[in-house]
Structure formats: structure tokens, C-alpha cells
Design a protein around this motif. Structure first.
Motif, PDB file in Angstrom:
ATOM      1  N   LEU A 202      24.505  -5.382   1.545  1.00  0.00           N
ATOM      2  CA  LEU A 202      24.479  -4.443   2.654  1.00  0.00           C
ATOM      3  C   LEU A 202      23.117  -3.771   2.804  1.00  0.00           C
ATOM      4  CD1 LEU A 202      27.990  -2.763   2.337  1.00  0.00           C
ATOM      5  CD2 LEU A 202      27.250  -4.478   3.997  1.00  0.00           C
ATOM      6  N   CYS A 203      22.367  -3.687   1.715  1.00  0.00           N
ATOM      7  CA  CYS A 203      21.003  -3.148   1.785  1.00  0.00           C
ATOM      8  C   CYS A 203      19.995  -4.213   2.218  1.00  0.00           C
ATOM      9  CB  CYS A 203      20.572  -2.601   0.427  1.00  0.00           C
ATOM     10  SG  CYS A 203      21.273  -1.007  -0.013  1.00  0.00           S
ATOM     11  N   ARG A 204      20.387  -5.467   2.177  1.00  0.00           N
ATOM     12  CA  ARG A 204      19.433  -6.542   2.417  1.00  0.00           C
ATOM     13  C   ARG A 204      19.204  -6.817   3.901  1.00  0.00           C
ATOM     14  NH1 ARG A 204      20.953 -10.601  -2.685  1.00  0.00           N
ATOM     15  NH2 ARG A 204      20.479  -9.033  -4.276  1.00  0.00           N
ATOM     16  N   THR A 205      19.494  -5.809   4.691  1.00  0.00           N
ATOM     17  CA  THR A 205      19.059  -5.818   6.093  1.00  0.00           C
ATOM     18  C   THR A 205      17.557  -5.563   6.177  1.00  0.00           C
ATOM     19  OG1 THR A 205      19.659  -3.474   6.145  1.00  0.00           O
ATOM     20  CG2 THR A 205      21.248  -5.040   7.052  1.00  0.00           C
ATOM     21  N   VAL A 206      16.965  -5.103   5.070  1.00  0.00           N
ATOM     22  CA  VAL A 206      15.551  -4.758   5.062  1.00  0.00           C
ATOM     23  C   VAL A 206      14.692  -6.016   5.074  1.00  0.00           C
ATOM     24  CG1 VAL A 206      15.330  -4.662   2.539  1.00  0.00           C
ATOM     25  CG2 VAL A 206      13.858  -3.226   3.971  1.00  0.00           C
ATOM     26  N   ARG A 207      13.522  -5.914   5.714  1.00  0.00           N
ATOM     27  CA  ARG A 207      12.584  -7.025   5.794  1.00  0.00           C
ATOM     28  C   ARG A 207      11.224  -6.587   5.289  1.00  0.00           C
ATOM     29  NH1 ARG A 207      13.669  -8.601  12.011  1.00  0.00           N
ATOM     30  NH2 ARG A 207      13.507  -6.330  12.196  1.00  0.00           N
ATOM     31  N   GLY A 208      10.508  -7.534   4.669  1.00  0.00           N
ATOM     32  CA  GLY A 208       9.186  -7.190   4.190  1.00  0.00           C
ATOM     33  C   GLY A 208       8.786  -8.068   3.010  1.00  0.00           C
ATOM     34  N   PRO A 209       7.596  -7.781   2.467  1.00  0.00           N
ATOM     35  CA  PRO A 209       6.590  -6.859   2.996  1.00  0.00           C
ATOM     36  C   PRO A 209       5.963  -7.439   4.259  1.00  0.00           C
ATOM     37  CG  PRO A 209       5.756  -7.998   1.055  1.00  0.00           C
ATOM     38  CD  PRO A 209       7.179  -8.409   1.208  1.00  0.00           C
ATOM     39  N   SER A 210       5.839  -6.606   5.278  1.00  0.00           N
ATOM     40  CA  SER A 210       5.425  -7.054   6.607  1.00  0.00           C
ATOM     41  C   SER A 210       4.119  -6.380   7.027  1.00  0.00           C
ATOM     42  CB  SER A 210       6.526  -6.738   7.625  1.00  0.00           C
ATOM     43  OG  SER A 210       6.085  -6.972   8.939  1.00  0.00           O
ATOM     44  N   MET A 211       3.198  -7.188   7.543  1.00  0.00           N
ATOM     45  CA  MET A 211       1.940  -6.677   8.092  1.00  0.00           C
ATOM     46  C   MET A 211       2.028  -6.626   9.609  1.00  0.00           C
ATOM     47  SD  MET A 211      -0.813  -8.861   5.838  1.00  0.00           S
ATOM     48  CE  MET A 211       0.212 -10.333   5.635  1.00  0.00           C
ATOM     49  N   SER A 212       1.848  -5.439  10.193  1.00  0.00           N
ATOM     50  CA  SER A 212       1.791  -5.329  11.654  1.00  0.00           C
ATOM     51  C   SER A 212       0.361  -5.631  12.090  1.00  0.00           C
ATOM     52  CB  SER A 212       2.223  -3.930  12.104  1.00  0.00           C
ATOM     53  OG  SER A 212       3.596  -3.748  11.880  1.00  0.00           O
ATOM     54  N   ALA A 213       0.057  -6.914  12.187  1.00  0.00           N
ATOM     55  CA  ALA A 213      -1.300  -7.382  12.441  1.00  0.00           C
ATOM     56  C   ALA A 213      -1.464  -7.773  13.905  1.00  0.00           C
ATOM     57  CB  ALA A 213      -1.606  -8.563  11.527  1.00  0.00           C
ATOM     58  N   THR A 214      -2.669  -8.173  14.272  1.00  0.00           N
ATOM     59  CA  THR A 214      -2.960  -8.516  15.666  1.00  0.00           C
ATOM     60  C   THR A 214      -2.022  -9.580  16.242  1.00  0.00           C
ATOM     61  OG1 THR A 214      -5.274  -7.878  15.394  1.00  0.00           O
ATOM     62  CG2 THR A 214      -4.751  -9.317  17.242  1.00  0.00           C
ATOM     63  N   PRO A 215      -1.742 -10.686  15.528  1.00  0.00           N
ATOM     64  CA  PRO A 215      -0.861 -11.701  16.115  1.00  0.00           C
ATOM     65  C   PRO A 215       0.615 -11.332  16.110  1.00  0.00           C
ATOM     66  CG  PRO A 215      -1.560 -12.391  13.945  1.00  0.00           C
ATOM     67  CD  PRO A 215      -2.346 -11.154  14.266  1.00  0.00           C
ATOM     68  N   GLY A 216       1.006 -10.333  15.286  1.00  0.00           N
ATOM     69  CA  GLY A 216       2.407  -9.957  15.207  1.00  0.00           C
ATOM     70  C   GLY A 216       2.742  -9.414  13.829  1.00  0.00           C
ATOM     71  N   LYS A 217       4.033  -9.334  13.541  1.00  0.00           N
ATOM     72  CA  LYS A 217       4.487  -8.854  12.239  1.00  0.00           C
ATOM     73  C   LYS A 217       4.592 -10.043  11.284  1.00  0.00           C
ATOM     74  CE  LYS A 217       6.957  -4.640  13.537  1.00  0.00           C
ATOM     75  NZ  LYS A 217       6.496  -4.537  14.931  1.00  0.00           N
ATOM     76  N   VAL A 218       3.670 -10.112  10.340  1.00  0.00           N
ATOM     77  CA  VAL A 218       3.579 -11.235   9.415  1.00  0.00           C
ATOM     78  C   VAL A 218       4.240 -10.851   8.102  1.00  0.00           C
ATOM     79  CG1 VAL A 218       2.042 -12.805   8.193  1.00  0.00           C
ATOM     80  CG2 VAL A 218       1.423 -11.987  10.489  1.00  0.00           C
ATOM     81  N   CYS A 219       5.257 -11.587   7.716  1.00  0.00           N
ATOM     82  CA  CYS A 219       6.029 -11.290   6.512  1.00  0.00           C
ATOM     83  C   CYS A 219       5.604 -12.211   5.370  1.00  0.00           C
ATOM     84  CB  CYS A 219       7.519 -11.472   6.784  1.00  0.00           C
ATOM     85  SG  CYS A 219       8.576 -10.953   5.410  1.00  0.00           S
ATOM     86  N   VAL A 220       5.408 -11.636   4.189  1.00  0.00           N
ATOM     87  CA  VAL A 220       5.113 -12.419   2.992  1.00  0.00           C
ATOM     88  C   VAL A 220       6.441 -12.806   2.353  1.00  0.00           C
ATOM     89  CG1 VAL A 220       3.929 -12.459   0.771  1.00  0.00           C
ATOM     90  CG2 VAL A 220       2.966 -11.118   2.667  1.00  0.00           C
ATOM     91  N   ASP A 221       6.786 -14.081   2.453  1.00  0.00           N
ATOM     92  CA  ASP A 221       8.075 -14.559   1.951  1.00  0.00           C
ATOM     93  C   ASP A 221       8.044 -14.905   0.466  1.00  0.00           C
ATOM     94  OD1 ASP A 221       9.458 -14.372   4.385  1.00  0.00           O
ATOM     95  OD2 ASP A 221       8.637 -16.287   5.056  1.00  0.00           O
TER      96      ASP A 221
ATOM     97  N   VAL B 217       0.110 -21.009  -3.289  1.00  0.00           N
ATOM     98  CA  VAL B 217      -0.021 -20.514  -1.913  1.00  0.00           C
ATOM     99  C   VAL B 217       0.945 -19.359  -1.643  1.00  0.00           C
ATOM    100  CG1 VAL B 217      -0.796 -22.719  -0.953  1.00  0.00           C
ATOM    101  CG2 VAL B 217       1.661 -22.221  -1.057  1.00  0.00           C
ATOM    102  N   PHE B 218       0.576 -18.549  -0.648  1.00  0.00           N
ATOM    103  CA  PHE B 218       1.515 -17.603  -0.055  1.00  0.00           C
ATOM    104  C   PHE B 218       2.335 -18.340   0.999  1.00  0.00           C
ATOM    105  CE2 PHE B 218      -1.798 -14.374  -1.199  1.00  0.00           C
ATOM    106  CZ  PHE B 218      -0.993 -13.519  -1.936  1.00  0.00           C
ATOM    107  N   VAL B 219       3.633 -18.044   1.036  1.00  0.00           N
ATOM    108  CA  VAL B 219       4.506 -18.518   2.107  1.00  0.00           C
ATOM    109  C   VAL B 219       4.736 -17.338   3.046  1.00  0.00           C
ATOM    110  CG1 VAL B 219       6.702 -19.596   2.690  1.00  0.00           C
ATOM    111  CG2 VAL B 219       5.629 -20.067   0.467  1.00  0.00           C
ATOM    112  N   LEU B 220       4.454 -17.531   4.349  1.00  0.00           N
ATOM    113  CA  LEU B 220       4.550 -16.444   5.311  1.00  0.00           C
ATOM    114  C   LEU B 220       5.291 -16.894   6.561  1.00  0.00           C
ATOM    115  CD1 LEU B 220       1.043 -16.654   4.565  1.00  0.00           C
ATOM    116  CD2 LEU B 220       1.600 -14.237   4.698  1.00  0.00           C
TER     117      LEU B 220
END
Length: 440
Positions: free
Chosen positions: A358-377, A387-390
């Protein structure tokens, strides 16, 4: 609905002119206090009696997380800049001289948030619409002129330039008619976010002037209010003179068939401790609004998985919906507060793993960058490369939403611009963003 209570104390703000007096509560010596005041000539300082008296553990200051959340730190800016400003203060130099020097330091804090705001300004008949952003097709941000301050300022705020008193850096509007015209010309917009500053600094009568006209816009499905008021002044919804009227306005939004989404900013579990917060949350939810919670990951304040899991569990128990963990924006004192992306992912993963679904509605860590909200998966190894998966949670180009992409692992990277694409010459959004910038 719970009736308003009488006998509340009035809101009392503290600004830089009160800083020396407040710093006497800490164990900082005179030289240290002078450097804090020097930083406050560059970055805005504002807090209030509730934060000072109820939230800060003064016995632990200056290491207390809530103290660090609202009070400037001597090492937030380059030491030579701080020393130069401290010397001017000690010499009791004319205010104009101090402000001129402070402004030079501000201009080095790039990328400047004013540039980020102007990048997304929409247009009507090719003329820019002040006080609005339209970055994603379905969402418009509106900055009410009267909401361009807060009950208290966060030391890490990426919109700090809005609060330093420079009219050229202000980004706001009181032209609701222009907002309505824009919405009617753009039927793809289904959500308006009122932001600032903090819209809840406005009294009910002023807030109503912005909210009520939106109820007549048929295409709108939701109205969002971005606010830190539940953490910094919960009395806004309990004992303030217009608390009941404000909640009736929220009820009116729901009666009009719109979802009122209260985007509450909580940075630390202690902000949830006061019974006033529980009462305020209960009253808001009783009005039919939903409360979604969000905050950035901030070094020295909440860079601990236990802090986040505790915060999410308590928010859920109070009826709120955990929504976002953000990465500290690439502006202002980012170097002081930023957490490397690899560490940010570990903090998020460990906190996420320790809470219920029920708490896992949360998303992140997310960068509000120029192209959009980029999430580090995550971090993984593919074809011998770490590598980072995003992926993009939101994007200027909706066709890119949800599509995974990769970046070379860099343990020092703190923002999207620090990353290099893996298995490709460029990131999938780079061409689209470049085209958007050229046409803006």
C-alpha cells in the motif's frame, strides 16, 4: 466536518533580521553565526514560530535535521564568497554594497531556476503567457502572484530565486482570464497545478479567485495544489480564521466533479508528529480531497532508508498516498545537498523493500529534468558493462514515457547531465528535446 477551534496563536514569521537572535539558541560561536548570516544574504531565509518552537530540537542544533531544513549552513556556498560577505557584515558595510556582492554570488549558482521556468512558458498567439508552464501535454502549472512566498523556506529549494526580492527573477501571474483562455485553446490539458512559492499562503478569498473559475472548465479532471503548509503551518486547516472556509472551497471542487489533489511536501517524519498535522490531514480528506506526499532526497536531512520508510508508513496510516521521492534539482546549493544517483537508488530500494504494497504507490528516485521526470530504476550489468537502468515517468514527448534506457554507471553522478548513454550514441529523448528547445 470538525468545527474550527478558537484561541490559536497567530502566525509569526521570522526573516533574516531575526537570524542572529535565533542562532543564539545553538552552540555556534560568534564567527560561525556571522558566516550563517553571510549565507543568508545570498539565499532566502524565512521560518515561523511553529517550526522554531515545535519542530526543531535546539539541543541538537545545528545538526538537527529540521534545523538544517530551514536554517542556512555556513558551508552551503564557496568559502571565499562566505568570508567576503562576512567581512562586509562585520564591517557594517552599507546594505547596497552587501546586496551587490550577494547578487554576484547568486549569479554563479547555475543553472539558474529562472531559466528552467522560462523554458516551458506557453504562448497565446505567439506571445508568452507569464506565470504559466506547459511542459507535459495534459498538465499546466500556474504560479499565482499572491502565492510567491511560503510559511517557511527550505534551504534546498530549487525555486530559491523567487524569494530573493529581485523582480526580474519573479515568475507569477494574477491573470486568471489568460489561464482560462489558454485552457480552452488546449483541450488536451486535463490538470492544473497551482504552485509557487506555496499557494496555501493565500487566504481563502484570494485562493477562491484562482480555483473557482477552473470549476467551469469542462475538460479539467483535476486541480492540484503544491504545498508545504501541512508541515510548516498545519493551523492553516485547523485554527486559522479562514480554515473552515478553505475546506468548504475544497468541498466545492469535489461537488463540481473535479478531483482536488493536495500535493503535500514532507521532508522528515518529525513534520508528522504534531496532533495539529493529524487534525489538518483528517479535515482535508473529509472535504473529499486526496493528499499525495512527495519530497526530495536531501543529504544530511533524509538520506536514510529508515527515514523514508517511517515517513511513508505514517503517511499511509494518516490516509495520505506516498507519491514521489525526488532527486535534488541541479540549481542553487545542489552540491551541498545532492546525493549521488547510485546512493539515491539504494536509499529508495531499501526503504521501498521495507514497506507494504500500500505504500508502494511511491515512485523514485526521480529527476525533474528538461526532457521530463527521469526515474532511476536500478543498477545492473549488461554485456559486461555496469549501467544505470532508467525510464521516463513523464516526458515532453509522450511516446517516450515508460520506455527503459541505459546510462554508463558513474558513482559520482548526481544529475541527468552527469550521465553518458550506454549502448547508444545518445539518449532517446535528446533529439526530441533539442527540437523542442529550437522551437521554443
Amino acid at each position: 466536518m470538525i468545527l474550527n477551534q478558537a484561541g490559536t496563536r497567530r502566525f509569526k514569521a521570522y526573516t533574516s533580521k531575526h537570524l542572529e537572535e535565533l542562532l543564539q539558541r545553538t552552540e555556534l560561536d560568534e564567527a560561525q553565526r556571522l558566516k550563517v548570516r553571510a549565507v543568508a544574504t545570498v539565499l532566502p531565509f524565512r521560518t515561523n514560530a511553529y517550526v522554531v518552537d515545535e519542530l526543531i530540537d535546539w539541543s541538537a542544533a545545528p545538526d538537527d535535521p529540521i534545523y538544517r531544513l530551514v536554517f542556512p549552513q555556513a558551508d552551503m556556498l564557496p568559502a571565499p564568497d562566505v568570508d567576503r560577505l562576512a567581512d562586509l557584515l562585520k564591517a557594517e558595510a552599507p546594505n547596497a554594497e552587501i546586496q551587490a556582492e550577494a547578487n554576484k554570488v547568486r549569479m554563479k549558482l547555475n543553472p539558474h531556476p529562472a531559466g528552467q521556468l522560462s523554458l516551458n512558458v506557453p504562448r497565446i498567439d505567439m506571445e508568452p503567457v507569464p506565470g504559466m508552464q506547459h511542459k507535459y501535454p495534459e498538465t499546466v502549472l500556474f504560479f499565482p502572484k499572491q502565492g510567491q512566498t511560503c510559511h517557511a523556506y527550505c534551504t534546498y529549494c530549487f525555486r530559491w530565486a523567487q524569494f530573493v526580492g529581485d523582480a526580474d527573477l519573479k515568475f507569477a501571474s494574477d491573470d486568471v482570464g489568460q489561464l482560462l483562455s489558454y485552457l480552452r485553446a488546449h483541450p488536451e490539458v486535463t490538470s492544473v497545478l497551482l504552485t509557487g512559492g506555496d499557494p496555501m499562503i493565500m487566504g481563502e478569498s484570494v485562493l477562491r479567485r484562482y480555483v473557482e473559475p477552473l470549476l467551469e472548465v469542462g475538460q479539467l479532471e483535476s486541480i492540484r495544489i503544491g504545498t508545504k503548509s501541512l508541515a510548516y503551518w498545519p493551523q492553516r486547516f485547523t485554527t486559522d480564521p479562514d480554515a473552515d472556509d478553505t475546506l468548504r472551497l475544497f468541498e466545492q471542487v469535489q461537488a463540481a466533479g473535479k478531483n482536488l489533489a493536495f500535493m503535500a511536501h514532507f521532508s522528515h517524519p518529525r513534520e508528522l508528529d504534531s496532533p495539529l498535522v493529524s487534525q489538518a490531514v483528517s479535515r482535508i480528506i473529509s472535504s473529499g480531497a486526496t493528499i499525495r506526499t512527495q519530497a526530495p532526497l536531501i543529504r544530511s536531512i533524509n538520506d536514510d532508508p529508515e527515514v523514508w520508510s517511517s515517513m511513508w508508513r505514517r503517511q499511509l496510516g494518516m490516509g495520505m498516498i506516498p507519491y514521489y521521492m525526488f532527486v535534488e534539482r541541479d540549481t542553487g546549493p545542489q552540491d551541498y545537498f545532492a546525493v549521488p544517483l547510485a546512493q539515491a537508488y539504494e536509499v529508495f530500494r531499501d526503504a521501498y523493500a521495507s514497506v507494504s504494497g500500500l505504500c508502494r504507490t511511491v515512485r523514485g528516485p526521480s529527476m525533474s529534468a528538461t526532457p521530463g521526470k527521469v526515474c532511476v530504476d536500478g543498477v545492473t550489468e549488461i554485456a559486461g558493462q555496469k549501467v544505470f537502468v532508467l525510464h521516463l515517468i513523464q516526458a515532453r514527448d509522450p511516446s517516450l514515457v515508460g520506455r527503459p534506457f541505459f546510462a554508463h554507471y558513474d558513482p559520482r553522478a548526481v544529475w541527468l547531465t552527469d550521465l553518458r548513454p550506454a549502448f547508444a550514441d545518445r539518449f532517446p529523448f535528446e533529439t526530441a528535446v533539442q527540437d523542442a528547445l529550437l522551437s521554443a
